[in-house]
Design an enzyme around this catalytic site. Structure first.
Site, PDB file in Angstrom:
ATOM      1  N   ASN A 272     -10.055   0.116  -0.314  1.00 52.23           N
ATOM      2  CA  ASN A 272      -8.593   0.179  -0.262  1.00 52.23           C
ATOM      3  C   ASN A 272      -8.041  -0.394  -1.568  1.00 52.23           C
ATOM      4  OD1 ASN A 272      -5.868  -0.179   0.215  1.00 52.23           O
ATOM      5  ND2 ASN A 272      -6.125  -1.018   2.269  1.00 52.23           N
TER       6      ASN A 272
ATOM      7  N   HIS B 144      -3.346   7.487   2.077  1.00 53.69           N
ATOM      8  CA  HIS B 144      -3.728   6.156   1.586  1.00 53.69           C
ATOM      9  C   HIS B 144      -5.134   5.880   2.114  1.00 53.69           C
ATOM     10  CE1 HIS B 144      -3.963   2.022   0.689  1.00 53.69           C
ATOM     11  NE2 HIS B 144      -3.727   1.580   1.914  1.00 53.69           N
TER      12      HIS B 144
ATOM     13  N   CYS C 237       0.820  -1.229   0.000  1.00 50.32           N
ATOM     14  CA  CYS C 237       0.000   0.000   0.000  1.00 50.32           C
ATOM     15  C   CYS C 237       0.847   1.271   0.000  1.00 50.32           C
ATOM     16  CB  CYS C 237      -0.954   0.016   1.186  1.00 50.32           C
ATOM     17  SG  CYS C 237      -2.159  -1.308   1.108  1.00 50.32           S
TER      18      CYS C 237
HETATM   19  N1  ACO Z   1     -18.736  -7.797   9.058  1.00 49.23           N
HETATM   20  C1  ACO Z   1     -19.197  -7.987  10.313  1.00 49.23           C
HETATM   21  N2  ACO Z   1     -18.392  -8.221  11.363  1.00 49.23           N
HETATM   22  C2  ACO Z   1     -17.074  -8.257  11.124  1.00 49.23           C
HETATM   23  C3  ACO Z   1     -16.534  -8.070   9.845  1.00 49.23           C
HETATM   24  C4  ACO Z   1     -17.427  -7.840   8.791  1.00 49.23           C
HETATM   25  N3  ACO Z   1     -17.027  -7.636   7.517  1.00 49.23           N
HETATM   26  N4  ACO Z   1     -15.198  -8.147   9.923  1.00 49.23           N
HETATM   27  C5  ACO Z   1     -14.896  -8.387  11.205  1.00 49.23           C
HETATM   28  N5  ACO Z   1     -16.026  -8.466  11.936  1.00 49.23           N
HETATM   29  C6  ACO Z   1     -16.175  -8.712  13.358  1.00 49.23           C
HETATM   30  C7  ACO Z   1     -14.950  -9.391  13.931  1.00 49.23           C
HETATM   31  O1  ACO Z   1     -15.020 -10.790  13.706  1.00 49.23           O
HETATM   32  C8  ACO Z   1     -15.078  -9.033  15.383  1.00 49.23           C
HETATM   33  O2  ACO Z   1     -16.005  -9.880  15.980  1.00 49.23           O
HETATM   34  P1  ACO Z   1     -15.728 -10.470  17.459  1.00 49.23           P
HETATM   35  O3  ACO Z   1     -15.646  -9.259  18.332  1.00 49.23           O
HETATM   36  O4  ACO Z   1     -16.900 -11.353  17.676  1.00 49.23           O
HETATM   37  O5  ACO Z   1     -14.410 -11.182  17.325  1.00 49.23           O
HETATM   38  C9  ACO Z   1     -15.696  -7.627  15.354  1.00 49.23           C
HETATM   39  O6  ACO Z   1     -16.270  -7.489  14.031  1.00 49.23           O
HETATM   40  C10 ACO Z   1     -14.693  -6.526  15.563  1.00 49.23           C
HETATM   41  O7  ACO Z   1     -13.574  -6.759  14.723  1.00 49.23           O
HETATM   42  P2  ACO Z   1     -12.306  -5.866  14.789  1.00 49.23           P
HETATM   43  O8  ACO Z   1     -11.242  -6.478  13.913  1.00 49.23           O
HETATM   44  O9  ACO Z   1     -11.991  -5.562  16.206  1.00 49.23           O
HETATM   45  O10 ACO Z   1     -12.849  -4.541  14.103  1.00 49.23           O
HETATM   46  P3  ACO Z   1     -12.115  -3.180  13.929  1.00 49.23           P
HETATM   47  O11 ACO Z   1     -12.933  -2.113  14.509  1.00 49.23           O
HETATM   48  O12 ACO Z   1     -10.648  -3.262  14.285  1.00 49.23           O
HETATM   49  O13 ACO Z   1     -12.180  -2.962  12.337  1.00 49.23           O
HETATM   50  C11 ACO Z   1     -10.794  -3.189  10.361  1.00 49.23           C
HETATM   51  C12 ACO Z   1     -11.572  -3.918  11.457  1.00 49.23           C
HETATM   52  C13 ACO Z   1     -11.785  -2.407   9.526  1.00 49.23           C
HETATM   53  C14 ACO Z   1     -10.099  -4.252   9.499  1.00 49.23           C
HETATM   54  C15 ACO Z   1      -9.762  -2.247  10.988  1.00 49.23           C
HETATM   55  O14 ACO Z   1      -9.043  -2.893  11.988  1.00 49.23           O
HETATM   56  C16 ACO Z   1      -8.775  -1.690   9.970  1.00 49.23           C
HETATM   57  O15 ACO Z   1      -9.121  -0.874   9.140  1.00 49.23           O
HETATM   58  N6  ACO Z   1      -7.497  -2.067  10.078  1.00 49.23           N
HETATM   59  C17 ACO Z   1      -6.456  -1.499   9.247  1.00 49.23           C
HETATM   60  C18 ACO Z   1      -6.494  -1.986   7.856  1.00 49.23           C
HETATM   61  C19 ACO Z   1      -5.471  -1.218   7.056  1.00 49.23           C
HETATM   62  O16 ACO Z   1      -5.139  -0.082   7.324  1.00 49.23           O
HETATM   63  N7  ACO Z   1      -4.901  -1.786   6.065  1.00 49.23           N
HETATM   64  C20 ACO Z   1      -3.918  -0.976   5.349  1.00 49.23           C
HETATM   65  C21 ACO Z   1      -2.908  -1.698   4.856  1.00 49.23           C
HETATM   66  S1  ACO Z   1      -3.526  -2.788   3.650  1.00 49.23           S
HETATM   67  C22 ACO Z   1      -2.189  -3.323   2.729  1.00 49.23           C
HETATM   68  O17 ACO Z   1      -1.058  -3.001   2.933  1.00 49.23           O
HETATM   69  C23 ACO Z   1      -2.461  -4.295   1.641  1.00 49.23           C
END
Ligand code: ACO
Length: 323
Positions: free
Chosen positions: A280, A250, A114
């Site tokens: 993304n 990004h 990314c």
């Molecule tokens: N739909 C419904 N529920 C979901 C989904 C979904 N699509 N995905 C995850 N959940 C659930 C999880 O299983 C979890 O359930 P649990 O509490 O029963 O275990 C709950 O939602 C909370 O999950 P978290 O992972 O804690 O959610 P969070 O608020 O952290 O959001 C996210 C997740 C959106 C992935 C976030 O952490 C994020 O944006 N991370 C950074 C990603 C990023 O920046 N990537 C950039 C680099 S990418 C690259 O280099 C290729």
């Protein structure tokens, strides 16, 4: 007089197929509400069957060349930032070179996931400042839909496909921060964090593999590292957050974008946001956001821009440039 790598043209391409969040509700346990509230994403574009990264990169390059008023043989080098080249080799960049009908110069890919577009800009800047090239086409292009595990709700809803391109040209400046073009850069990586964001395939497995991510961990690093790298690049240029007209981040998650802007003390009305429409798109996200920002009439000549990104590696960095 100082040579600066100045943006002469910008363009982008998005595949026709738009996929709203609701489409995922039929196949995985998710909801439009969850995706919007946790990521800010409302829809993304997916490449058509058979449509590749080099196809999209070529379309974005053609748009940038048209805006620059240039033809392919005016270009000395092509760098494609991508982690999803059509084939293991040759590079997507040489495929773009052939498709553009460009018979001179050189072309190669840059892979920093990314953060790839920022690394590619640094490389293009070095080519221009060392007089190895006068005009460089810098493209970010990705087909992340081909890396998704469609049963994994934690990753499959976050990514999209697309391409963006800039034409950079060496022009004379005064050597101070009023110059147009790239003013400073900051690049970083820390390979100890491989396991929080990677693709579980490649030549070692004989498969393309799927993207695996520990989202919470990546989120934590992103918030911490993005504002720091932007601050470092601004400092190198003798500038501060108060000088910034536009942050072009990004586009991974609206909550990361907001937290970074807050740490930089830049209000959200000075941030280009496209994550709701593109998801993304990895290395394509910054050039896409720049192109959309110009098309919307937000980014104007003379504006001071800081672009920052983080991705697999971890690799992260930022660039300060005057449009
Ligand atoms: N739909 C419904 N529920 C979901 C989904 C979904 N699509 N995905 C995850 N959940 C659930 C999880 O299983 C979890 O359930 P649990 O509490 O029963 O275990 C709950 O939602 C909370 O999950 P978290 O992972 O804690 O959610 P969070 O608020 O952290 O959001 C996210 C997740 C959106 C992935 C976030 O952490 C994020 O944006 N991370 C950074 C990603 C990023 O920046 N990537 C950039 C680099 S990418 C690259 O280099 C290729």
């Amino acid at each position: 007089m100082t040579i600066r790598a100045v943006v002469r043209g910008v363009g982008h391409y998005l595949p026709e197929r738009v996929v709203p969040n609701s489409e995922f509700e039929a196949t995985i346990d998710t909801s439009d509400e969850w995706i919007r509230s946790r990521s800010g994403i409302e829809r993304r574009h997916f490449a058509a069957e058979g449509q590749t990264t080099s196809d999209m990169a070529t379309r974005a390059a053609q748009a940038a060349l048209a805006q620059a008023g240039l033809v392919p043989d005016d270009i000395d080098a092509i760098i494609v930032a991508t982690s999803t080249a059509d084939l293991t080799f040759p590079s997507a960049a040489t495929m773009v070179q052939a498709r553009l009908g460009m018979t001179r110069g050189f072309a190669y890919d840059m892979q920093a996931v990314c953060a790839g577009f920022v690394f590619a800009l640094a490389n293009a800047n070095a080519l221009i400042l060392s007089a190895q090239a006068r005009r460089v086409l810098v493209i970010g292009a990705e087909t992340f839909s081909r890396l998704m595990d469609w049963n994994d709700r934690t990753t499959s809803v976050l990514f999209g496909d697309g391409a963006g391109a800039l034409v950079l040209e060496g022009q004379e400046g005064m050597g101070d921060s009023t110059d147009r073009g790239i003013l400073s850069l900051d690049l970083n990586s820390d390979g100890r964090h491989k396991d929080i964001l990677y693709v579980d395939g490649g030549v070692s497995t004989g498969t393309t593999g799927h993207l695996r991510m520990m989202g919470k961990e990546v989120f934590r690093h992103a918030v911490e590292k993005l504002a720091d790298t932007a601050h470092t690049a601004l400092e190198k240029a003798g500038l501060t957050g108060g000088d910034v007209d536009w942050i072009v981040p990004h586009q991974a998650n609206i909550r990361i974008i907001e937290a970074t802007a807050k740490r930089m003390q830049v209000p959200m009305d000075r941030v280009i946001v496209t994550v709701q429409d593109h998801g993304n798109t990895s290395a394509a996200s910054i050039p896409l956001a720049l192109s959309v920002g110009v098309a919307r009439g937000q980014i104007k000549p003379g504006d001071l821009i800081v672009a920052e990104a983080i991705g697999g590696g971890l690799a992260w960095g930022s660039v300060v440039l005057r449009w």
